[in-house]
Each structure stands twice: as structure tokens, then as C-alpha cells.
Design a protein around this motif. Structure first.
Motif, mmCIF file in Angstrom:
data_model
loop_
_atom_site.group_PDB
_atom_site.id
_atom_site.type_symbol
_atom_site.label_atom_id
_atom_site.label_comp_id
_atom_site.label_asym_id
_atom_site.label_seq_id
_atom_site.Cartn_x
_atom_site.Cartn_y
_atom_site.Cartn_z
ATOM 1 N N MET A 151 10.043 -2.167 -4.951
ATOM 2 C CA MET A 151 9.025 -2.022 -4.267
ATOM 3 C C MET A 151 8.608 -0.608 -3.105
ATOM 4 N N THR A 152 7.436 -0.613 -2.285
ATOM 5 C CA THR A 152 7.227 0.592 -1.049
ATOM 6 C C THR A 152 7.229 -0.484 0.231
ATOM 7 N N LEU A 153 7.495 0.858 0.928
ATOM 8 C CA LEU A 153 7.755 0.293 1.999
ATOM 9 C C LEU A 153 6.397 -0.125 2.536
ATOM 10 N N ASN A 154 5.095 0.581 2.181
ATOM 11 C CA ASN A 154 3.734 -0.461 2.781
ATOM 12 C C ASN A 154 3.651 -2.140 2.932
ATOM 13 N N ASN A 155 4.628 -2.615 1.783
ATOM 14 C CA ASN A 155 4.583 -3.903 0.974
ATOM 15 C C ASN A 155 5.439 -4.884 2.219
ATOM 16 N N ALA A 159 6.435 -6.473 5.603
ATOM 17 C CA ALA A 159 6.356 -7.859 6.406
ATOM 18 C C ALA A 159 7.408 -6.928 7.678
ATOM 19 N N VAL A 160 6.014 -7.501 9.150
ATOM 20 C CA VAL A 160 6.681 -6.993 9.840
ATOM 21 C C VAL A 160 7.991 -8.444 10.025
ATOM 22 N N GLY A 161 8.915 -7.853 10.718
ATOM 23 C CA GLY A 161 10.040 -8.146 11.244
ATOM 24 C C GLY A 161 10.894 -7.843 10.014
ATOM 25 N N GLN A 162 10.833 -8.119 8.630
ATOM 26 C CA GLN A 162 11.506 -7.660 7.676
ATOM 27 C C GLN A 162 12.262 -5.989 7.768
ATOM 28 N N SER A 163 13.469 -6.494 7.144
ATOM 29 C CA SER A 163 14.687 -4.995 6.628
ATOM 30 C C SER A 163 14.681 -4.546 5.424
ATOM 31 N N ALA A 164 15.201 -3.482 5.435
ATOM 32 C CA ALA A 164 15.656 -3.333 4.040
ATOM 33 C C ALA A 164 15.803 -1.070 3.765
ATOM 34 N N THR A 165 15.831 -1.197 2.452
ATOM 35 C CA THR A 165 17.855 0.027 2.733
ATOM 36 C C THR A 165 15.967 1.035 1.942
ATOM 37 N N VAL A 166 16.517 2.352 2.057
ATOM 38 C CA VAL A 166 15.550 3.038 1.929
ATOM 39 C C VAL A 166 16.141 3.755 0.244
ATOM 40 N N ILE A 167 15.273 3.946 -0.824
ATOM 41 C CA ILE A 167 15.898 3.948 -2.029
ATOM 42 C C ILE A 167 15.733 5.124 -2.499
ATOM 43 N N ALA A 168 14.917 5.121 -2.824
ATOM 44 C CA ALA A 168 14.244 6.613 -2.626
ATOM 45 C C ALA A 168 12.420 6.989 -1.801
ATOM 46 N N ILE A 169 11.837 8.105 -2.244
ATOM 47 C CA ILE A 169 11.166 9.149 -1.670
ATOM 48 C C ILE A 169 10.564 9.331 -2.368
ATOM 49 N N ALA A 170 9.210 9.524 -2.830
ATOM 50 C CA ALA A 170 8.594 9.771 -4.252
ATOM 51 C C ALA A 170 8.191 11.195 -4.103
ATOM 52 N N ARG A 181 1.446 5.949 8.288
ATOM 53 C CA ARG A 181 0.322 5.349 7.583
ATOM 54 C C ARG A 181 1.153 4.722 6.272
ATOM 55 N N LYS A 182 -0.475 3.786 6.141
ATOM 56 C CA LYS A 182 0.054 2.518 4.317
ATOM 57 C C LYS A 182 0.350 3.686 4.017
ATOM 58 N N ALA A 183 -0.492 4.767 3.576
ATOM 59 C CA ALA A 183 -0.530 5.481 2.361
ATOM 60 C C ALA A 183 0.875 6.829 2.521
ATOM 61 N N GLU A 184 1.090 6.993 3.625
ATOM 62 C CA GLU A 184 2.593 8.190 3.574
ATOM 63 C C GLU A 184 3.329 6.641 3.264
ATOM 64 N N ALA A 185 3.652 5.597 3.602
ATOM 65 C CA ALA A 185 4.779 4.394 3.236
ATOM 66 C C ALA A 185 4.585 3.928 2.176
ATOM 67 N N GLN A 186 3.383 4.435 1.472
ATOM 68 C CA GLN A 186 3.645 3.362 -0.335
ATOM 69 C C GLN A 186 4.914 5.092 -0.849
ATOM 70 N N THR A 187 5.075 6.091 -0.476
ATOM 71 C CA THR A 187 5.887 7.332 -1.254
ATOM 72 C C THR A 187 7.029 6.610 -1.550
ATOM 73 N N ILE A 188 7.612 5.629 0.101
ATOM 74 C CA ILE A 188 8.710 5.441 0.301
ATOM 75 C C ILE A 188 9.170 3.944 -0.899
ATOM 76 N N GLN A 189 10.080 4.373 -2.174
ATOM 77 C CA GLN A 189 10.774 2.704 -2.161
ATOM 78 C C GLN A 189 11.912 2.648 -1.783
ATOM 79 N N VAL A 190 11.542 1.387 -1.509
ATOM 80 C CA VAL A 190 12.877 0.627 -0.607
ATOM 81 C C VAL A 190 12.900 -0.695 -1.386
ATOM 82 N N GLU A 191 14.907 -1.261 -0.669
ATOM 83 C CA GLU A 191 14.815 -2.571 -1.749
ATOM 84 C C GLU A 191 15.147 -3.147 0.013
ATOM 85 N N ILE A 192 14.678 -4.438 -0.319
ATOM 86 C CA ILE A 192 14.478 -6.071 1.339
ATOM 87 C C ILE A 192 16.145 -6.310 1.212
ATOM 88 N N LYS A 193 16.645 -6.361 2.185
ATOM 89 C CA LYS A 193 18.421 -7.371 2.293
ATOM 90 C C LYS A 193 17.975 -8.385 1.936
#
Length: 75
Positions: free
Chosen positions: A1-5, A7-18, A63-75
Motif C-alpha cells: 500500500m502507498t502513503l497516498n491511500n 486515511a486521516v488519523g491512521q498510522s503506518a510504518t514506512v516499508i520502502a521508498i520507490a 503532495r499525493k504524487a510524492e506520497a505515492q512513491t512511499i510504500q507503507v504498512e498500516i499498523k
């Protein structure tokens, strides 16, 4: 999943940056957006772009386009 997906208030862990423009990737890494970093989506602009996130105790707007390059895992 990418950071741009996330929701507000959710937390996640960064997995990788494309692989993207080298300067942009380096800037993200220097701001603490490293694999394993905990992030939280704080809010979105009225039209949905950019988004404000909290990483390592400070706020960062992407920006959403920048956030799309960041892979995350929801906590």
C-alpha cells in the motif's frame, strides 16, 4: 500500500521508498522518512492535496504524487 491511500488519523510504518528522482529520495531520507519510521496522517488540504503527515515528531506536507512513491504498512 502507498502513503497516498492512508486515511486521516491512521498510522503506518514506512516499508520502502520507490526509486524516483535522486534529489527527492535523498531529501525524504534526510527528513527521517526511512524504512521502519512510524508515520501518521494528520490532515488533508480542502481539495485533498497536499497531505500533512507526522514523522519522527515533526509535521511534513507531501503532495499525493510524492506520497505515492512511499510504500507503507498500516499498523
Amino acid at each position: 500500500m502507498t502513503l497516498n491511500n492512508i486515511a486521516v488519523g491512521q498510522s503506518a510504518t514506512v516499508i520502502a521508498i520507490a526509486p524516483t528522482e535522486a534529489g527527492f529520495r535523498k531529501k525524504l531520507l534526510s527528513l527521517g522518512m526511512t524504512p521502519g519510521a512510524q508515520i501518521k496522517v494528520k490532515r488533508l488540504a480542502p481539495l485533498g492535496d497536499p497531505m500533512e503527515i507526522e514523522v519522527r515528531g515533526f509535521s511534513l506536507s507531501l503532495r499525493k504524487a510524492e506520497a505515492q512513491t512511499i510504500q507503507v504498512e498500516i499498523k
